[in-house]
Design an enzyme around this catalytic site. Structure first.
Site, short mmCIF file in Angstrom:
data_model
loop_
_atom_site.label_atom_id
_atom_site.label_comp_id
_atom_site.label_asym_id
_atom_site.label_seq_id
_atom_site.Cartn_x
_atom_site.Cartn_y
_atom_site.Cartn_z
N TYR A 53 0.82 -1.21 0.00
CA TYR A 53 0.00 0.00 0.00
C TYR A 53 0.85 1.26 0.00
O TYR A 53 1.98 1.24 0.48
CB TYR A 53 -0.91 0.01 1.23
CG TYR A 53 -1.95 -1.06 1.27
CD1 TYR A 53 -2.32 -1.77 0.12
CD2 TYR A 53 -2.58 -1.40 2.47
CE1 TYR A 53 -3.28 -2.76 0.17
CE2 TYR A 53 -3.55 -2.39 2.52
CZ TYR A 53 -3.89 -3.07 1.37
OH TYR A 53 -4.84 -4.06 1.42
N SER A 218 -13.66 -4.74 1.30
CA SER A 218 -14.59 -4.12 0.33
C SER A 218 -16.05 -4.40 0.66
O SER A 218 -16.84 -4.75 -0.22
CB SER A 218 -14.29 -4.59 -1.10
OG SER A 218 -13.21 -3.86 -1.64
N LEU A 220 -18.18 -2.29 1.14
CA LEU A 220 -18.93 -1.26 0.39
C LEU A 220 -18.71 -1.40 -1.10
O LEU A 220 -19.07 -0.51 -1.87
CB LEU A 220 -18.52 0.14 0.85
CG LEU A 220 -18.72 0.46 2.33
CD1 LEU A 220 -18.25 1.88 2.63
CD2 LEU A 220 -20.18 0.30 2.72
N GLY A 223 -16.91 1.38 -2.52
CA GLY A 223 -17.66 2.63 -2.44
C GLY A 223 -18.92 2.63 -3.29
O GLY A 223 -19.76 3.54 -3.17
N LEU A 225 -21.56 0.75 -3.06
CA LEU A 225 -22.77 0.59 -2.24
C LEU A 225 -23.14 1.85 -1.46
O LEU A 225 -24.23 1.93 -0.90
CB LEU A 225 -22.60 -0.59 -1.29
CG LEU A 225 -22.75 -1.97 -1.94
CD1 LEU A 225 -22.19 -3.07 -1.05
CD2 LEU A 225 -24.23 -2.25 -2.25
N GLY A 227 -23.70 4.53 -2.95
CA GLY A 227 -24.63 5.20 -3.86
C GLY A 227 -24.04 6.37 -4.60
O GLY A 227 -24.68 6.95 -5.49
N LYS A 228 -22.78 6.73 -4.31
CA LYS A 228 -22.22 7.94 -4.92
C LYS A 228 -21.90 7.79 -6.40
O LYS A 228 -21.65 8.78 -7.08
CB LYS A 228 -20.96 8.37 -4.16
CG LYS A 228 -19.80 7.39 -4.22
CD LYS A 228 -18.65 7.90 -3.36
CE LYS A 228 -17.47 6.95 -3.38
NZ LYS A 228 -16.38 7.40 -2.48
#
Length: 338
Positions: A53, A218, A220, A223, A225, A227-228
């Site tokens: 990372y 993950s 989400l 990201g 999920l 909604g963005k």
């Protein structure tokens, strides 16, 4: 605060783990410290990083995330934190890591080099959970497990785990550990979310039967999920970078998360969240941490203001009625991530 044990280990962790993979790329150090501080103040004791990372992986920045986490660790009592990190997987597979000149393997040499580098960057003399970032298809798992076991015996690592692995890979590794009297994998860190419930097909049974904990990442779906991404791709979001990345593998990876099926399914998951008066983020995280084979769900925040909805999931509980609605929608959109 609720705590859960990882596998058969003595690691007692909070049901949410803070992932750090954006620290040093899309999240600057100052903001990263704010995120880590707030999570710690709310009682989160589990933090996950890796030698590879931040992401997207780049040889210019590899290891920077561990340096940031290591600097933050100096202002906290070390034994109050359960710290996880990972050795990069083998270059013989689907992805060549931009570290050690792209010659990585899960052999004794690379495991030793990786742990030495991580301990130095993290400014600590031990890592609580050290994980294989993904399997090696060439080096025999026997060699890998012996090398990991040496780290445990040396006190550099308390427990070990695997990641992005299969049921077969997990059970074979632990069978070898059993018969050779070596440290075993106490956890498996795989992708698991409302959009990717594949762990329920077989991995869940393996985890329960073998007393190994899933550490979902993950939850989400990168990201999605939240909604963005429903109307457009936000300029500063992860997939705005990934979908236009020069590396084909990164672009293809992004398309697994961002596609017509995932967006349609997400729109309907948002309606379920509205029905139960909870944010989509909190619903998604609460779903992931709901299962008994899950010890802790790994999720990250790029900005401090994203953290509240994440931490709300500590107390929110998924009901049987919610699960029925979720299952019905998952049957309508089976495996939208492929």
């Amino acid at each position: 605060m609720e705590y859960r044990y990882i596998g058969k280990s003595g690691l007692r962790v909070t049901p949410i783990c803070i992932g750090t993979m954006t620290f040093g790329s899309t999240t600057e150090k100052k903001e990263a410290f704010k995120i880590l501080d707030k999570a710690y103040e709310r009682g989160i004791n589990f933090y996950d990083t890796a030698e590879l990372y931040p992401v997207p992986p780049d040889s210019k920045y590899a290891g920077l995330t561990e340096e940031i986490v290591g600097e933050w660790l100096q202002i906290k009592p070390r034994e109050s934190i359960i710290l996880a990190s990972k050795v990069a997987g083998a270059a013989s597979g689907w992805f060549v890591p931009p570290i050690r000149y792209g010659l990585t393997a899960i052999d004794r040499f690379h495991i030793k080099r990786a742990i030495e580098g991580s301990l130095k960057r993290l400014k600590t003399d031990y890592i609580d959970l050290y994980q294989m970032h993904w399997p090696d298809t060439i080096v025999p798992i026997e060699e890998s497990m012996r090398a990991f076991d040496e780290l445990v015996k040396e006190g550099k690592v308390r427990y070990i785990g695997t990641s992005n692995d299969t049921c077969y890979g997990l059970t074979k590794a632990n069978m070898i550990a059993k018969y050779e009297n070596l440290a075993r994998f106490e956890s498996i860190q795989n992708n698991f979310s409302l959009l990717n419930p594949r762990a329920l097909d077989e991995l869940a049974e393996v985890c329960k039967k073998e007393s190994v904990s899933l550490l979902p990442y993950s939850p989400l779906a990168g990201g999605i999920l939240s909604g963005k991404y429903i109307k457009e791709i936000p300029k500063d979001a992860r997939f705005s970078l990934y979908l236009n990345h020069p590396n084909k593998r990164v672009r293809e990876h992004a398309k697994k998360f961002y596609n017509e099926k995932t967006l349609k399914a997400t729109s309907e998951f948002i309606e379920i969240a509205k029905k139960y008066q909870v944010s989509p983020v909190t619903l998604a995280l609460s779903y992931s941490k709901h299962f008994d084979f899950v010890a802790s769900t790994i999720t990250g925040a790029r900005k401090l203001d994203q953290l509240d909805e994440i931490l709300d999931a500590l107390e929110f509980k998924i009901t049987n009625e919610m699960l029925k609605d979720i299952k019905k929608l998952q049957e309508k959109y089976p495996y939208p991530m492929g």
